[in-house]
Write a protein that holds these residues in place. Structure first.
Motif, short mmCIF file in Angstrom:
data_model
loop_
_atom_site.label_atom_id
_atom_site.label_comp_id
_atom_site.label_asym_id
_atom_site.label_seq_id
_atom_site.Cartn_x
_atom_site.Cartn_y
_atom_site.Cartn_z
N ASP A 134 83.84 -55.61 59.24
CA ASP A 134 85.28 -55.76 58.89
C ASP A 134 85.99 -57.11 59.11
O ASP A 134 87.11 -57.22 59.24
CB ASP A 134 85.93 -54.55 59.64
CG ASP A 134 85.66 -54.58 61.09
OD1 ASP A 134 85.21 -55.55 61.53
OD2 ASP A 134 86.69 -53.72 61.50
N ARG A 135 85.12 -58.10 59.62
CA ARG A 135 85.39 -59.44 60.00
C ARG A 135 85.03 -60.27 59.02
O ARG A 135 83.65 -60.48 58.99
CB ARG A 135 85.10 -59.78 61.38
CG ARG A 135 85.69 -58.63 62.47
CD ARG A 135 85.71 -58.97 63.89
NE ARG A 135 86.31 -57.79 64.55
CZ ARG A 135 86.84 -58.00 65.98
NH1 ARG A 135 86.68 -59.29 66.62
NH2 ARG A 135 87.68 -57.28 66.33
N GLN A 148 87.15 -63.21 61.69
CA GLN A 148 88.42 -62.57 61.84
C GLN A 148 88.58 -61.14 61.41
O GLN A 148 88.15 -61.18 60.21
CB GLN A 148 89.67 -63.46 61.66
CG GLN A 148 91.09 -62.96 61.86
CD GLN A 148 92.24 -63.89 61.26
OE1 GLN A 148 91.86 -64.74 60.45
NE2 GLN A 148 93.38 -63.62 61.87
N LEU A 149 89.32 -60.26 62.01
CA LEU A 149 89.59 -59.01 61.48
C LEU A 149 91.02 -59.45 60.44
O LEU A 149 91.84 -60.08 60.79
CB LEU A 149 90.17 -58.14 62.47
CG LEU A 149 90.47 -56.67 62.32
CD1 LEU A 149 89.21 -55.87 61.59
CD2 LEU A 149 91.02 -56.01 63.42
N GLU A 188 94.15 -59.36 58.63
CA GLU A 188 95.66 -59.20 59.01
C GLU A 188 96.74 -59.90 58.18
O GLU A 188 96.46 -60.80 57.47
CB GLU A 188 95.90 -59.43 60.62
CG GLU A 188 95.66 -61.11 60.90
CD GLU A 188 95.97 -61.19 62.29
OE1 GLU A 188 97.08 -61.56 62.85
OE2 GLU A 188 95.14 -61.08 63.27
N ASP A 213 83.22 -61.83 71.53
CA ASP A 213 83.66 -60.47 70.44
C ASP A 213 85.12 -60.05 70.96
O ASP A 213 85.15 -59.24 72.09
CB ASP A 213 82.71 -59.34 70.61
CG ASP A 213 81.38 -60.03 69.71
OD1 ASP A 213 81.59 -59.80 68.63
OD2 ASP A 213 80.33 -59.85 70.53
N HIS A 215 86.34 -67.33 58.63
CA HIS A 215 87.71 -67.92 58.45
C HIS A 215 87.11 -69.50 58.63
O HIS A 215 87.98 -70.17 58.19
CB HIS A 215 88.79 -67.53 59.20
CG HIS A 215 88.73 -67.88 60.68
ND1 HIS A 215 89.33 -69.04 61.16
CD2 HIS A 215 88.44 -66.90 61.59
CE1 HIS A 215 89.10 -68.93 62.48
NE2 HIS A 215 88.57 -67.92 62.83
N ARG A 275 89.38 -58.71 70.32
CA ARG A 275 89.86 -57.73 69.45
C ARG A 275 90.16 -58.14 67.99
O ARG A 275 90.16 -57.47 66.92
CB ARG A 275 91.07 -57.41 70.00
CG ARG A 275 91.29 -56.40 71.34
CD ARG A 275 92.39 -56.13 71.89
NE ARG A 275 93.28 -57.30 72.41
CZ ARG A 275 94.36 -57.20 72.84
NH1 ARG A 275 94.90 -55.94 72.87
NH2 ARG A 275 95.30 -58.39 73.25
N SER A 276 90.32 -59.44 67.78
CA SER A 276 90.84 -59.92 66.37
C SER A 276 89.57 -61.09 65.95
O SER A 276 89.36 -61.12 64.79
CB SER A 276 92.10 -60.60 66.52
OG SER A 276 93.16 -59.70 66.83
N PHE A 277 89.16 -61.92 66.92
CA PHE A 277 88.40 -62.89 66.61
C PHE A 277 86.92 -62.52 67.34
O PHE A 277 86.60 -62.32 68.21
CB PHE A 277 88.67 -64.20 66.89
CG PHE A 277 90.07 -64.58 66.12
CD1 PHE A 277 89.85 -65.41 64.90
CD2 PHE A 277 91.26 -64.32 66.56
CE1 PHE A 277 90.96 -65.73 64.19
CE2 PHE A 277 92.29 -64.81 65.82
CZ PHE A 277 92.20 -65.52 64.48
N THR A 278 85.67 -63.07 66.19
CA THR A 278 84.52 -63.04 66.79
C THR A 278 83.91 -64.50 66.82
O THR A 278 84.28 -64.93 65.39
CB THR A 278 83.76 -62.23 65.94
OG1 THR A 278 84.01 -60.61 66.24
CG2 THR A 278 82.09 -62.10 66.35
#
Length: 294
Positions: free
Chosen positions: A57-58, A112-113, A115, A86, A61, A88-91
């Motif tokens: 799901d990421r 990135q997740l 959004e 890892d 970017h 909450r929004s970026f890996t």
């Protein structure tokens, strides 16, 4: 779309890395037009390795990479992935490509997740429709007599068989001795349809992004490049930002320019647009640009 129907399948096989351990992958190389691994291949494979350690799901970017040593096309490449963070929004992932016990390439990539956020973009520049432009098979033979080795035509056609790439204006080897504005445009898409995997499209755009980005530097000086023998060059570093969804099997406009060259190096910067005008990717690359010495 392509005179080499198996070329895209070969490239997809090249990007389908073998997983040796949890975070260690191995890849091979394809035939190249120069005696070293094509930089776009290493960058794309490294991004594949990074992406396979990230939740689906990421999406990627951004990436930032350095080419450290020439790759040996006859030897496998091992990709070691370091799971930096890892969140909450970026890996974040770091990948080191190794051959013969030495690093040849280093990549940092961020995912990135999805959004929502503020939206704006630069306007897509004018360009003719890609269907009105000559294919590589139609264009390259016109310049065979300018190459140091005429067999380069066949090798380029084989090496680029997986991609339908069309120049808007004459390429550097078609403008030797006639400096012009340091800007180049090409349309490109893969020579066949792809699956819907977003990572695959990002990796294939990464692969193509290293093919022509330094052209604008050569155009500014009326140089034809390595195939003509008036320049020795290589990629030094490469950065990409993926702004919006796109498909690499649909036409993308690669609008490239060079703001500067000095000290044996040249800078290329570019924007990649979808056919309907969405700014999909920004790219910056510095390359080694040297003139042969007597």
């Amino acid at each position: 779309m392509s005179e080499e129907p198996g070329a895209l399948e070969d490239l997809l096989d090249l990007l389908d890395l073998e997983r040796i351990e949890r975070d260690i992958f191995r890849g091979v190389s394809r035939s190249a037009v120069v005696p070293r691994v094509f930089g776009g291949q290493v960058a794309a494979q490294a991004l594949v390795a990074a992406g396979r350690t990230v939740p689906e799901d990421r999406g990627a970017h951004s990436l930032h990479a350095y080419f450290l040593r020439p790759g040996d096309p006859g030897a496998p490449i091992v990709y070691n992935v370091d799971r930096i963070r890892d969140g909450r929004s970026f890996t974040t992932r770091r990948v080191v490509a190794v051959q013969h016990g030495q690093p040849i390439f280093h990549l940092s990539a961020s995912f990135q997740l999805a959004e929502e956020g503020l939206e704006h973009q630069a306007r897509m520049p004018d360009a003719p429709d890609p269907e009105t432009l000559p294919t590589a098979a139609e264009m390259l033979p016109r310049y065979a007599d300018r190459f140091v080795d005429p067999s380069v035509v066949d090798r380029l056609l084989v090496a680029r068989g997986a991609v339908d790439l069309r120049y808007v204006d004459a390429p550097p080897y078609g403008s030797v001795g006639a400096p012009r504005e340091p800007r180049s445009q090409v349309w490109f898409r893969t020579a066949g349809k792809l699956s819907d995997d977003p990572l695959l499209h990002v990796c294939l755009a990464t692969y193509v992004s290293d093919m022509t980005l330094l052209d604008s530097i050569l155009l500014a000086h009326g140089r034809g490049g390595w195939a003509v023998g008036d320049v020795v060059g290589a990629s030094l570093d490469h950065a990409m930002w993926f702004h919006r969804p796109f498909r690499a099997d649909e036409w993308l406009l690669y609008d490239q320019e060079s703001p500067s060259s000095s000290g044996g190096r040249g800078l290329g910067q570019a924007r990649i647009y979808t056919r309907d005008g969405a700014l999909a990717i920004s790219v910056i690359q510095e390359g080694l640009i040297r003139t042969p010495r007597d």
